[in-house]
Design an enzyme around this catalytic site. Structure first.
Site, PDB file in Angstrom:
ATOM      1  N   HIS A   1       0.846  -1.184   0.000  1.00  0.00           N
ATOM      2  CA  HIS A   1       0.000   0.000   0.000  1.00  0.00           C
ATOM      3  C   HIS A   1       0.883   1.236   0.000  1.00  0.00           C
ATOM      4  O   HIS A   1       1.781   1.363   0.821  1.00  0.00           O
ATOM      5  CB  HIS A   1      -0.908   0.005   1.234  1.00  0.00           C
ATOM      6  CG  HIS A   1      -1.876  -1.123   1.249  1.00  0.00           C
ATOM      7  ND1 HIS A   1      -2.988  -1.132   0.455  1.00  0.00           N
ATOM      8  CD2 HIS A   1      -1.881  -2.282   1.937  1.00  0.00           C
ATOM      9  CE1 HIS A   1      -3.660  -2.251   0.659  1.00  0.00           C
ATOM     10  NE2 HIS A   1      -2.995  -2.975   1.556  1.00  0.00           N
ATOM     11  N   ARG A   2       0.618   2.139  -0.913  1.00  0.00           N
ATOM     12  CA  ARG A   2       1.406   3.364  -1.003  1.00  0.00           C
ATOM     13  C   ARG A   2       1.218   4.215   0.248  1.00  0.00           C
ATOM     14  O   ARG A   2       0.136   4.277   0.808  1.00  0.00           O
ATOM     15  CB  ARG A   2       0.971   4.178  -2.209  1.00  0.00           C
ATOM     16  CG  ARG A   2       1.319   3.510  -3.499  1.00  0.00           C
ATOM     17  CD  ARG A   2       0.841   4.353  -4.664  1.00  0.00           C
ATOM     18  NE  ARG A   2       1.424   3.824  -5.864  1.00  0.00           N
ATOM     19  CZ  ARG A   2       2.528   4.302  -6.423  1.00  0.00           C
ATOM     20  NH1 ARG A   2       3.132   5.333  -5.906  1.00  0.00           N
ATOM     21  NH2 ARG A   2       3.020   3.740  -7.500  1.00  0.00           N
TER      22      ARG A   2
END
Length: 157
Positions: free
Chosen positions: A86-87
């Site tokens: 997940h960024r």
């Protein structure tokens, strides 16, 4: 960036003397977050940055950010392309009376809102992810902060 949730958590964590570790997933190593991470590492915190492969991973700016982070003692990791990470996820481990407590800033899947959470399941999941990426710990206990340690320090219990 996931917005103010991650930025506020990181700003607080970098200055808080009771924070022992900061783990950050970034899509870029440029901007104000880099200096906050450098400041945190220079104050003795265990800092890990996972940089997702972006549009221009070899740019001069990315190299400068990597050099600045590494020079401060930050462990910088570039996982394989196509990662499912997940960024812009932030994990902070803080020393509190009688225990270590973890905080996570992330984007909620349902609405894309940036939030800060102390949910044990979430912090454990994110902690395990960082521990797998760094090879630092494979056992249980990341939600309480166990297993977060400097590579030259004993395990934090």
């Amino acid at each position: 960036m996931i917005g103010s949730a991650s930025s506020m958590l990181l700003t607080w964590a970098a200055r808080d003397p009771d924070v022992v570790a900061i783990k950050q997933i970034l899509s870029s190593v440029s901007g104000p977050l880099v200096q906050k991470l450098v400041d945190a590492a220079e104050s003795g915190k265990d800092v890990v940055v996972v940089v997702l492969t972006g549009e221009h991973p070899d740019s001069q700016l990315a190299t400068r950010g990597n050099d600045e982070l590494a020079g401060a003692g930050v462990l910088v990791i570039r996982p394989l392309a196509g990662s499912l990470l997940h960024r812009e996820t932030t994990l902070v481990v803080r020393r509190e009376p009688g225990r270590l407590r973890s905080y996570v800033a992330h984007l909620r899947a349902v609405d894309g809102q940036g939030v800060v959470s102390t949910d044990a399941t979430l912090t454990d999941r994110v902690g395990r992810l960082f521990n797998e990426l760094t090879g630092r710990h494979t056992g249980a206990g990341t939600a309480s902060g166990e297993g977060f340690r400097r590579s030259s320090s004993p395990r934090l219990d």
